[in-house]
Write an enzyme that holds these catalytic residues in place. Structure first.
Site, mmCIF file in Angstrom:
data_model
loop_
_atom_site.group_PDB
_atom_site.id
_atom_site.type_symbol
_atom_site.label_atom_id
_atom_site.label_comp_id
_atom_site.label_asym_id
_atom_site.label_seq_id
_atom_site.Cartn_x
_atom_site.Cartn_y
_atom_site.Cartn_z
ATOM 1 N N GLY A 154 13.467 1.106 -35.913
ATOM 2 C CA GLY A 154 11.823 1.463 -36.506
ATOM 3 C C GLY A 154 11.398 0.381 -37.774
ATOM 4 N N ASP A 165 4.356 16.074 -38.574
ATOM 5 C CA ASP A 165 4.428 14.855 -37.425
ATOM 6 C C ASP A 165 5.539 15.269 -36.324
ATOM 7 O OD1 ASP A 165 4.452 12.107 -36.577
ATOM 8 O OD2 ASP A 165 6.248 11.702 -37.758
#
Length: 808
Positions: free
Chosen positions: A473, A591
């Site tokens: 990421g 999220d």
């Protein structure tokens, strides 16, 4: 679309919005331009009379920005934007790469006065989609009179965020202060007061309008809204009374829903009223009597020395109060007798009736217990061998006799077993531990529910075998690891670069992720096993979940491609249980998306990635207290802390209140769950349509609440739960009403789901991943050919920068 976020934001209580002088013509010009922009047109309140007042502080904060010469770069696509602009005169060219030709040049132009750009920069930290460059002033519809290339009005993003947060907080404080002065709400704690304030409807009345007349049926109560609103009460044998901003009236309907008005109410100016009828009140907080009882029980538990001296957190008091059972007793019933063995340790609270407490050994203790009194707290403590009474095997004896002396009596009963179900370790009642301030100590620790093959002790990266890379990421990598100490259990090791976290202003998010995960222990939530750090990186060791992302199923990764409704129920029910577990602990997830729900080896959903979580202070304990408030002191402006204002999430799943900077709470998770439920059913998200070509268009759809279903195969229950979760107003959203999460679990859509068996993992999953060995990560994207260069050769941290991570 990838995650987006703003820098961590905290409203400043002493903030004063800047005021830049403007002519009346300039004020009108800026106001009209803002009303054409979706951020401002929707960010302010819906009532017309308040809109202009709220708009004034925003308009006053715009300053003039003059660009001297053509070709000057106003904002760059290589730098995070800080300003929102309105063109006053001249011309602005948008410079970028033309997708058709691949060459750099003009891709758009602002030449009409009132055109605006940069609104997304107000909401979150982002790069503008193009370079904005001052053009030839002669290309504009209006040429600057002072010879500049262009003249703009602009506002800084921090100013906008502070204004919007202050608007919400001031409104919340004003409404809560008004509600606190209503006699019928005496004793309600702040959770219920906040719910009522958030759910009030807006009504505008004209000068001289009669709101109600003496003798009319009473159905609603009111709070006078914005500045300049005035209402006069007359009749009922009393002199006329003038009411202004923040005053409540008509509250007799709360206690007498079938009563009649005792006075006449007339608007003396054009006024904004905040209104709620009794039915809406019941939907918002449930039975007023039950809400008052629950509020009093919470305060009572916190006041008892046995509980007060423990290390219990606010959410635990809330759960304990909710587990107090109601028990009806007949006259003459002996609840228990002195010097007999304790069979069922419990705390009792008298609801009504009269109960005798008799003590032969200490006659001075004898008394008659009435409503609000309690007994039995001594039965909850352990014996001299630190064993608890009843089924726990301790040798405990009752210290008094308890007998009902009225015809009937009602008590609330909180059993030791119910206490244990919340606090997990009963010895916390007698040996409170020092609060750690956020989680487990460094090194690996054994989770209560994680199935670990062995205890391991890891102090650094050298103690682990890095076996396979299976995630990458923005800030780092995720590896499969085992302990070098002979451990066979594989874990997931998340490595994050300190430098990248600092540069992206996300170090606080990483620390918060650790603190949040250390509090979580649920079968549908990823377990944190331990953490450590070195000079360059922070490390989180977590349970390994091998079944891949829920997104793979939705997109047809070998199973479905859009899920059958029965499968959607299974996954969404598991996700709901995980979210509920977090919400009970005042944690907002923020999220939720299919990429952040993994499937374990049995096919059950597990929520992962807690970087955007936020721990909100309890809104129900201690802010207001429970003393009857004939003339309550006003709440200070800083007391409203039950919302957060930091913009973060994934665009497709953002709730309207996040986009509009109104402050948000757990309601955003129910909205995102609605989006995810829709996506599981239709293999697409509700607000991204063929006509949506950019983020701005997506946000417009979200704040307008525009969505529809692509086919007629959805059941009525499925449509109803989507409507409930995708409700624009948080106070009316399914999951945010009086029943909270119970309203979702008990919805007809979940009728076939046995939640008790689900949490015990006794239901067969719709799909079980094929996993050949403990290191199998075939259900994830392959990272075989990727290296780890992004984690090396980065600028070292200074001593002050290292201090940011000192508690990790």
């Amino acid at each position: 679309m990838q995650n987006i976020h703003s820098s961590p934001f905290q409203p400043q209580t002493a903030f004063e919005a800047p005021v830049f002088p403007k002519s009346d013509e300039d004020v009108e010009f800026v106001s009209l331009a803002l009303q054409r922009n979706f951020v401002f047109a929707n960010a302010l309140s819906d009532e017309e009379t308040s809109r202009k007042r709220e708009m004034k502080s925003v308009v006053d904060a715009f300053e003039v920005h003059r660009v001297a010469s053509a070709g000057t770069k106003i904002s760059s696509r290589d730098l995070v934007g800080d300003y929102f602009y309105i063109l006053k005169s001249g011309c602005v060219d948008y410079m970028g790469v033309d997708p058709a030709t691949g060459s750099y040049g003009i891709v758009g132009r602002a030449r009409r006065p009132g055109q605006s750009f940069g609104e997304l920069c107000l909401l979150y930290d982002c790069f503008p989609p193009a370079d904005c460059v001052s053009g030839d002033p002669r290309d504009g519809k209006k040429v600057p009179a002072d010879g500049s290339s262009c003249v703009l009005w602009r506002m800084h993003k921090q100013t906008f965020r502070q204004i919007m947060a202050h608007r919400t907080m001031r409104r919340d404080v004003a409404l809560r202060n008004a509600l606190l002065r209503i006699r019928q709400f005496d004793g309600l704690d702040s959770e219920f007061i906040a719910r009522i304030a958030n759910a009030l409807d807006v009504r505008t009345v004209g000068e001289g309008d009669t709101i109600y007349r003496e003798g009319d049926p009473a159905s609603e109560f009111f709070v006078v809204g914005g500045d300049g609103s005035t209402v006069e009460l007359s009749g009922g044998g009393r002199p006329p009374t003038a009411l202004g901003h923040g005053d409540a009236f008509g509250s007799s309907v709360i206690s007498s829903p079938d009563g009649r008005r005792a006075e006449t109410a007339v608007a003396r100016t054009r006024s904004t009223l905040l209104v709620m009828d009794r039915e809406h009140l019941d939907r918002t907080i449930g039975s007023l009597a039950d809400a008052l009882t629950l509020s009093n029980d919470r305060r009572l538990l916190k006041s008892l020395p046995l509980f007060r001296d423990s290390d219990f957190e606010d959410y635990e008091y809330e759960l304990l109060a909710a587990l107090i059972d109601r028990k009806e007793l007949r006259g003459g019933t002996v609840v228990y007798e002195e010097q007999t063995m304790v069979e069922e340790p419990a705390l009792y609270i008298v609801r009504d009736g009269l109960i005798d407490l008799i003590c032969d050994e200490k006659p001075e203790r004898e008394k008659v217990l009435r409503e609000g009194d309690f007994f039995g707290e001594d039965t909850l403590t352990p014996d001299k061998n630190m064993k608890f009474g009843g089924p726990k095997g301790g040798t405990k004896y009752y210290q008094e006799s308890i007998e009902v002396v009225s015809d009937t009596a009602t008590v609330g009963m909180l059993t030791l077993s119910n206490i244990e179900s919340v606090v997990l370790d009963l010895h916390r009642l007698v040996a409170p531990r020092a609060k750690s301030g956020g989680g487990r100590k460094r090194g690996l620790v054994k989770s209560r529910s994680a199935s670990l093959e062995e205890d391991v002790n890891v102090h650094g990266l050298d103690d682990l075998n890095l076996l396979k890379l299976f995630g990458a990421g923005t800030f780092g990598r995720v590896w499969i690891v085992t302990s070098k100490g002979g451990g066979k259990t594989p874990y997931a090791l998340k490595i994050q670069s300190k430098r990248k976290l600092l540069d992206k202003r996300q170090a606080s998010s990483a620390k918060r992720e650790r603190e949040v995960m250390a509090k979580l222990d649920h079968p549908f939530v990823c377990h944190l096993v331990g953490t450590f750090q070195d000079a360059a990186s922070i490390y989180m060791v977590m349970s390994l979940i091998q079944g891949g992302e829920l997104l793979n199923l939705i997109q047809g990764g070998g199973a479905y491609g859009g899920l059958p409704e029965i499968a959607t129920k299974f996954y969404s029910a598991g996700i709901l249980e995980g979210l509920t577990y977090m919400h009970r602990r005042h944690i907002v997830y923020r999220d939720l998306k299919p990429e952040n729900v993994l499937l374990d080896s049995d096919g059950y959903p597990v929520i992962v990635d807690f970087g955007f979580c936020e721990c909100l202070p309890s809104s129900s304990i201690g802010l207001i207290g429970g003393i009857p408030r004939t003339n309550p002191p006003p709440l200070p402006f800083s007391v409203v802390t039950d919302k957060t204002y930091t913009f973060c999430g994934t665009p497709l799943y953002l709730a309207p209140e996040i986009i509009l900077s109104r402050g948000h709470d757990r309601g955003v998770d129910y909205w995102a769950l609605g989006c995810l439920l829709y996506e599981m059913l239709f293999s697409r998200t509700p607000f991204f349509t063929d006509r949506v070509t950019d983020q701005k268009s997506l946000f417009k759809n979200i704040v307008r609440g525009k969505w529809n279903v692509p086919n007629d195969k959805l059941t009525d229950a499925g449509m109803d739960i989507l409507r409930g979760m995708l409700t624009k107003r948080p106070a009316d959203r399914l999951g945010c009403l009086a029943g909270g999460y119970r309203d979702v679990k008990q919805h007809l859509f979940f009728r076939q789901v046995n939640f008790t068996k689900l949490v015990k993992r006794q239901i067969k999953a719709p799909w079980r991943p094929e996993i050949v060995d403990p290191l199998d990560i075939s259900h994830f994207e392959s990272f075989v050919d990727r290296d780890d260069k992004g984690m090396k050769d980065m600028e070292p941290l200074t001593e002050d920068e290292q201090l940011v991570f000192r508690d990790f």
